[in-house]
Design an enzyme around this catalytic site. Structure first.
Site, PDB file in Angstrom:
ATOM      1  CG  HIS A  99      -0.240   0.327   2.486  1.00 59.07           C
ATOM      2  ND1 HIS A  99       0.573  -0.587   3.118  1.00 59.07           N
ATOM      3  CD2 HIS A  99      -0.202   1.460   3.224  1.00 59.07           C
ATOM      4  CE1 HIS A  99       1.077  -0.031   4.207  1.00 59.07           C
ATOM      5  NE2 HIS A  99       0.624   1.210   4.288  1.00 59.07           N
ATOM      6  CG  HIS A 104       0.375   5.802   2.929  1.00 61.43           C
ATOM      7  ND1 HIS A 104      -0.984   5.660   3.034  1.00 61.43           N
ATOM      8  CD2 HIS A 104       0.921   5.046   3.909  1.00 61.43           C
ATOM      9  CE1 HIS A 104      -1.254   4.851   4.053  1.00 61.43           C
ATOM     10  NE2 HIS A 104      -0.114   4.462   4.595  1.00 61.43           N
TER      11      HIS A 104
END
Length: 166
Positions: A73, A88
Site C-alpha cells: 500500500h 502512500h
C-alpha cells in the site's frame, strides 16, 4: 573553496530544480485535508494528496525504489537528484493486509517516471478503506529550499504535482 568557486559558484552551492509528477491519476487535494494527522500535520514531510481514479500507482520521478511495504500500500523512492519521496495509498490501508494491491516493481529497482510500481482495485479499496486519498510527501524536507504545490486534475506520470528547489 577555490578562487574560481568564489567567482563562478561551486556545484555544491547551486540549487537544483526538481519536478515531481503525479503517481496516480485523479484530483489533487491539499495535504492538510488528508484524514490522518501523520500527513495533515506534515509529520512525515510536505506534499499533496490525490483523490484517485484508475488502477495503478506509477513512479513520480526517475529514480530507485527504496522500501515497498509488505502490504503493497506504500513505498519510498529516491529521485536521481536525491529527493526522498514517500507514496502512500489511502488511509489505514495497511489494515487490509495487501488485499486490493499487486506489486509490480521491486525494492532496489531503477525506474523511470511513469513506470508502474503498484496496481490496485479501486472499487474494493473504496469499499474497505477509511479513505482512498493518496499522499505523496517529501521526506527530506530539510534539503528542500522551495516547494510549489499544483492543483486540479492530474494524469499519472504526465502531470507535475510538485515543483521543488533542492
Amino acid at each position: 573553496m577555490g578562487l574560481f568557486d568564489k567567482l563562478f559558484g561551486s556545484k555544491e552551492n547551486k540549487s537544483v530544480e526538481v519536478e515531481i509528477y503525479a503517481r496516480i491519476s485523479g484530483e489533487i487535494v491539499n495535504i492538510e485535508d488528508v484524514p490522518d494527522v501523520v500527513f495533515s500535520e506534515k509529520i512525515v514531510g510536505d506534499g499533496v494528496a490525490v483523490r484517485p481514479i484508475g488502477n495503478k500507482i506509477v513512479a513520480p520521478v526517475d529514480g530507485v525504489i527504496g522500501k515497498i511495504f509488505e502490504t503493497n500500500h506504500a513505498f519510498s523512492m529516491e529521485s536521481k537528484e536525491g529527493v526522498e519521496l514517500f507514496v502512500h495509498f489511502g488511509i489505514d490501508t495497511v489494515e487490509l493486509k495487501g488485499e486490493g494491491f499487486t506489486r509490480i516493481a521491486q525494492e532496489g529497482q531503477s525506474v523511470k517516471r511513469g513506470d508502474t510500481v503498484i496496481e490496485f482495485d479501486l472499487a474494493l479499496l473504496e469499499s474497505k478503506a477509511k479513505s482512498v486519498l493518496t499522499p505523496i510527501v517529501i521526506s527530506n524536507m530539510d534539503e528542500i529550499s522551495c516547494i510549489v504545490k499544483k492543483s486540479g486534475e492530474v494524469v499519472a506520470g504526465e502531470s507535475v504535482v510538485l515543483a521543488l528547489k533542492k
